[in-house]
Structure formats: structure tokens, C-alpha cells
Design a protein around this motif. Sequence first.
Motif, PDB file in Angstrom:
ATOM      1  N   ALA A 112       1.127 -38.672  28.902  1.00 17.97           N
ATOM      2  CA  ALA A 112       2.049 -39.770  29.452  1.00 17.97           C
ATOM      3  C   ALA A 112       3.211 -39.246  29.559  1.00 17.97           C
ATOM      4  N   LEU A 113       3.521 -39.386  31.107  1.00 14.23           N
ATOM      5  CA  LEU A 113       4.858 -38.947  31.600  1.00 14.23           C
ATOM      6  C   LEU A 113       5.895 -40.264  31.597  1.00 14.23           C
ATOM      7  N   SER A 114       7.286 -39.952  31.599  1.00 13.60           N
ATOM      8  CA  SER A 114       8.157 -40.952  31.348  1.00 13.60           C
ATOM      9  C   SER A 114       8.189 -41.842  32.442  1.00 13.60           C
ATOM     10  N   SER A 115       7.446 -41.549  33.702  1.00 10.25           N
ATOM     11  CA  SER A 115       7.257 -42.673  34.702  1.00 10.25           C
ATOM     12  C   SER A 115       6.369 -43.432  34.380  1.00 10.25           C
ATOM     13  N   GLY A 116       5.374 -43.211  33.256  1.00 12.70           N
ATOM     14  CA  GLY A 116       4.330 -44.135  33.194  1.00 12.70           C
ATOM     15  C   GLY A 116       3.018 -43.795  33.601  1.00 12.70           C
ATOM     16  N   GLU A 117       3.101 -42.316  34.319  1.00 15.81           N
ATOM     17  CA  GLU A 117       1.916 -42.104  34.887  1.00 15.81           C
ATOM     18  C   GLU A 117       1.194 -41.142  33.570  1.00 15.81           C
ATOM     19  N   ILE A 118      -0.329 -41.050  33.808  1.00 15.27           N
ATOM     20  CA  ILE A 118      -1.098 -40.397  32.794  1.00 15.27           C
ATOM     21  C   ILE A 118      -1.611 -39.313  33.327  1.00 15.27           C
ATOM     22  N   LEU A 119      -1.486 -38.137  32.982  1.00 13.59           N
ATOM     23  CA  LEU A 119      -2.135 -36.989  33.502  1.00 13.59           C
ATOM     24  C   LEU A 119      -3.454 -36.827  32.589  1.00 13.59           C
TER      25      LEU A 119
END
Length: 74
Positions: free
Chosen positions: A31-38
Motif C-alpha cells: 500500500a502506497l501513501s497515496s492509497g494505491e495498492i501495488l
Amino acid sequence: MPPKFGDLKRYCEKNGWIMIRDTDHWYYEKALSSGEILRTRVSHSVCKEIPANLWRKILKHQLQITKEEFWKMV
């Protein structure tokens, strides 16, 4: 030197990726701080080299880093 699936697994384990499933492959998420999930998956064949075309896709779409960044973080 082309990366092996073991290198990709080591990268995930060292860089905050969470294993979410261990079936036919190891499946990881971050989980990135932007809310995106890789998301990425890693073959159990850790000694096999990752084919060049697949490696480019993994870097660009799944890890979203450069190969130089990858090797610094392994």
C-alpha cells in the motif's frame, strides 16, 4: 545480470511488501501513501531468471520503479 525470481522475492521482503497468498506463486501487495495498492507475484522457481520482457512489465506496472532502484534495494 538478469534478475531471478529469488531476487524479486528478496526485494519484496526487504521493502515492505506483504505476502497475501502462497499457492502456485507467492502473491505480494504494498500500500502506497497515496492509497494505491501495488501487486506482484513471484514464482516458486527462485533460481530461474525472469525473462526480459516479463521483467520490464514487472518493473513498470507492478513495482513501479527502475531497474537501478530495484538493485539498490535488493
